[in-house]
Design a protein around this motif. Structure first.
Motif, PDB file in Angstrom:
ATOM      1  N   LEU A   1     -35.299 -17.482  86.068  1.00  0.00           N
ATOM      2  CA  LEU A   1     -35.500 -18.397  87.192  1.00  0.00           C
ATOM      3  C   LEU A   1     -35.674 -19.840  86.716  1.00  0.00           C
ATOM      4  O   LEU A   1     -35.193 -20.779  87.363  1.00  0.00           O
ATOM      5  CB  LEU A   1     -36.714 -17.955  88.007  1.00  0.00           C
ATOM      6  CG  LEU A   1     -36.512 -16.705  88.891  1.00  0.00           C
ATOM      7  CD1 LEU A   1     -37.843 -16.290  89.530  1.00  0.00           C
ATOM      8  CD2 LEU A   1     -35.461 -16.981  89.941  1.00  0.00           C
ATOM      9  N   ALA A   2     -36.351 -20.011  85.586  1.00  0.00           N
ATOM     10  CA  ALA A   2     -36.521 -21.360  85.045  1.00  0.00           C
ATOM     11  C   ALA A   2     -35.182 -21.969  84.661  1.00  0.00           C
ATOM     12  O   ALA A   2     -34.921 -23.163  84.914  1.00  0.00           O
ATOM     13  CB  ALA A   2     -37.456 -21.323  83.855  1.00  0.00           C
ATOM     14  N   PHE A   3     -34.294 -21.180  84.062  1.00  0.00           N
ATOM     15  CA  PHE A   3     -32.984 -21.722  83.674  1.00  0.00           C
ATOM     16  C   PHE A   3     -32.112 -21.990  84.902  1.00  0.00           C
ATOM     17  O   PHE A   3     -31.371 -22.976  84.937  1.00  0.00           O
ATOM     18  CB  PHE A   3     -32.261 -20.744  82.744  1.00  0.00           C
ATOM     19  CG  PHE A   3     -32.838 -20.676  81.366  1.00  0.00           C
ATOM     20  CD1 PHE A   3     -33.757 -21.620  80.927  1.00  0.00           C
ATOM     21  CD2 PHE A   3     -32.447 -19.675  80.488  1.00  0.00           C
ATOM     22  CE1 PHE A   3     -34.280 -21.562  79.644  1.00  0.00           C
ATOM     23  CE2 PHE A   3     -32.956 -19.625  79.197  1.00  0.00           C
ATOM     24  CZ  PHE A   3     -33.892 -20.569  78.767  1.00  0.00           C
TER      25      PHE A   3
ATOM     26  N   GLU B   1     -30.701 -29.396  78.262  1.00  0.00           N
ATOM     27  CA  GLU B   1     -31.279 -30.194  77.184  1.00  0.00           C
ATOM     28  C   GLU B   1     -31.818 -29.315  76.065  1.00  0.00           C
ATOM     29  O   GLU B   1     -31.727 -29.658  74.880  1.00  0.00           O
ATOM     30  CB  GLU B   1     -32.378 -31.072  77.739  1.00  0.00           C
ATOM     31  CG  GLU B   1     -31.882 -32.172  78.676  1.00  0.00           C
ATOM     32  CD  GLU B   1     -33.018 -32.976  79.283  1.00  0.00           C
ATOM     33  OE1 GLU B   1     -34.194 -32.591  79.018  1.00  0.00           O
ATOM     34  OE2 GLU B   1     -32.754 -33.952  80.003  1.00  0.00           O
ATOM     35  N   LEU B   2     -32.402 -28.176  76.451  1.00  0.00           N
ATOM     36  CA  LEU B   2     -32.906 -27.250  75.420  1.00  0.00           C
ATOM     37  C   LEU B   2     -31.783 -26.703  74.562  1.00  0.00           C
ATOM     38  O   LEU B   2     -31.889 -26.631  73.342  1.00  0.00           O
ATOM     39  CB  LEU B   2     -33.679 -26.109  76.087  1.00  0.00           C
ATOM     40  CG  LEU B   2     -34.228 -25.014  75.167  1.00  0.00           C
ATOM     41  CD1 LEU B   2     -35.241 -25.597  74.187  1.00  0.00           C
ATOM     42  CD2 LEU B   2     -34.859 -23.896  75.986  1.00  0.00           C
TER      43      LEU B   2
ATOM     44  N   GLU C   1     -21.198 -25.820  74.091  1.00  0.00           N
ATOM     45  CA  GLU C   1     -21.221 -25.827  75.549  1.00  0.00           C
ATOM     46  C   GLU C   1     -22.633 -25.539  76.072  1.00  0.00           C
ATOM     47  O   GLU C   1     -22.910 -24.471  76.637  1.00  0.00           O
ATOM     48  CB  GLU C   1     -20.226 -24.796  76.121  1.00  0.00           C
ATOM     49  CG  GLU C   1     -18.782 -25.027  75.762  1.00  0.00           C
ATOM     50  CD  GLU C   1     -18.233 -26.301  76.379  1.00  0.00           C
ATOM     51  OE1 GLU C   1     -18.783 -26.740  77.416  1.00  0.00           O
ATOM     52  OE2 GLU C   1     -17.269 -26.856  75.829  1.00  0.00           O
ATOM     53  N   PRO C   2     -23.569 -26.451  75.910  1.00  0.00           N
ATOM     54  CA  PRO C   2     -24.963 -26.210  76.319  1.00  0.00           C
ATOM     55  C   PRO C   2     -25.110 -25.914  77.797  1.00  0.00           C
ATOM     56  O   PRO C   2     -25.890 -25.021  78.188  1.00  0.00           O
ATOM     57  CB  PRO C   2     -25.680 -27.499  75.931  1.00  0.00           C
ATOM     58  CG  PRO C   2     -24.800 -28.153  74.937  1.00  0.00           C
ATOM     59  CD  PRO C   2     -23.410 -27.763  75.279  1.00  0.00           C
TER      60      PRO C   2
ATOM     61  N   ILE D   1     -25.237 -19.211  81.892  1.00  0.00           N
ATOM     62  CA  ILE D   1     -24.983 -17.789  81.596  1.00  0.00           C
ATOM     63  C   ILE D   1     -26.277 -17.098  81.196  1.00  0.00           C
ATOM     64  O   ILE D   1     -26.555 -15.967  81.635  1.00  0.00           O
ATOM     65  CB  ILE D   1     -23.912 -17.664  80.494  1.00  0.00           C
ATOM     66  CG1 ILE D   1     -22.559 -18.148  81.005  1.00  0.00           C
ATOM     67  CG2 ILE D   1     -23.805 -16.228  80.017  1.00  0.00           C
ATOM     68  CD1 ILE D   1     -21.481 -18.170  79.952  1.00  0.00           C
ATOM     69  N   THR D   2     -27.093 -17.748  80.378  1.00  0.00           N
ATOM     70  CA  THR D   2     -28.350 -17.139  79.943  1.00  0.00           C
ATOM     71  C   THR D   2     -29.296 -16.932  81.118  1.00  0.00           C
ATOM     72  O   THR D   2     -29.979 -15.891  81.205  1.00  0.00           O
ATOM     73  CB  THR D   2     -29.014 -18.020  78.875  1.00  0.00           C
ATOM     74  OG1 THR D   2     -28.102 -18.206  77.789  1.00  0.00           O
ATOM     75  CG2 THR D   2     -30.280 -17.370  78.358  1.00  0.00           C
TER      76      THR D   2
END
Length: 255
Positions: free
Chosen positions: A139-141, A150-151, A159-160, A166-167
């Motif tokens: 949920l945080a992502f 940024e993380l 491809e951040p 996706i994560t």
């Protein structure tokens, strides 16, 4: 017929007596004329000799015991070959027919330890805890994609933005799967990859898990999640899961 016309035949028969003589039956020879089987006349001297040799009983020949000869080497080889062929034929007849259908072995279904109450309940609690942790991170992502981007930008992962999205969704899907026990092994593999990636690329990127002025080391939670994910991958979800229901239905249909 006159006396002159009569002819005299031997033994005092006349011509008139000839038909009578011819019609007279033939008399058997006198006994003296019959040759004696025990006497014989030799052609040279005419002397009658006794046939004692013919009337004497025959002497039986003496039985001679024959000693069997010792078999030769070739005869012994032939006898051994015949014995070997006989034994092979008897063994082939005694052997079971390979074309016959084998008797199916009875199916013995053993209940797993993780399917019993204690094992199933323990795995169910662990699944709920891991599902809650994965849901919070997912949920945080998803709700804050900029912070997640940024993380991921501080790592070597390409491809951040895409990887952060996706994560986040993968973490939410893993949480739902762990709650219901559906595809638990696949969910455990996902937990292992996400936690292992966080340790490798984010927390332990400088090859030093320890931080000065802080007790313990960095990434304790991620390390624990990685180990639990490996446990789910190897063991499964336990008895309180949908995976167990599907497995039980397959076992019932195979009987």
């Amino acid at each position: 017929m006159t006396d002159t016309d009569q002819h005299t035949f031997p033994f005092g028969f006349t011509e008139e007596d000839e038909p009578t003589r011819r019609r007279a039956p033939k008399l058997p020879a006198p006994p003296s004329a019959t040759p004696d089987a025990r006497t014989a006349r030799t052609p040279d001297d005419g002397i009658f000799r006794s046939g004692a040799a013919a009337s004497s009983p025959a002497v039986a020949p003496t039985a001679v015991m024959e000693v069997p000869a010792e078999p030769t080497e070739e005869e012994r080889k032939l006898a051994a070959e015949r014995a070997a062929r006989r034994e092979a034929r008897e063994a082939a007849l005694a052997a079971p027919d390979a074309r016959a259908e084998p008797t199916p072995e009875p199916v013995v279904v053993t209940r797993r330890t993780t399917d019993r109450f204690l094992g199933a309940f323990s795995l169910f609690l662990v699944r709920l805890v891991v599902a809650a942790i994965m849901a919070v991170h997912g949920l945080a992502f998803v709700t804050d994609p900029i912070a997640a981007q940024e993380l991921f930008a501080t790592t070597i992962i390409p491809e951040p933005a895409l990887m952060a999205t996706i994560t986040g969704f993968a973490s939410l899907a893993i949480a739902v799967a762990l709650v219901f026990g559906l595809l638990t092994r696949v969910a455990g593999l996902g937990v292992l990859l996400i936690a292992g990636g966080a340790l490798t690329f984010v927390l332990w990127g400088n090859w030093s898990p320890f931080v000065a002025g802080r007790a313990g080391f960095v990434g304790e939670l991620e390390l624990l999640l990685a180990v639990v994910g490996l446990l789910f991958l190897c063991v499964g979800g336990g008895g309180f899961s949908l995976d167990r229901s599907f497995r039980k239905s397959r076992e019932s249909s195979s009987r």
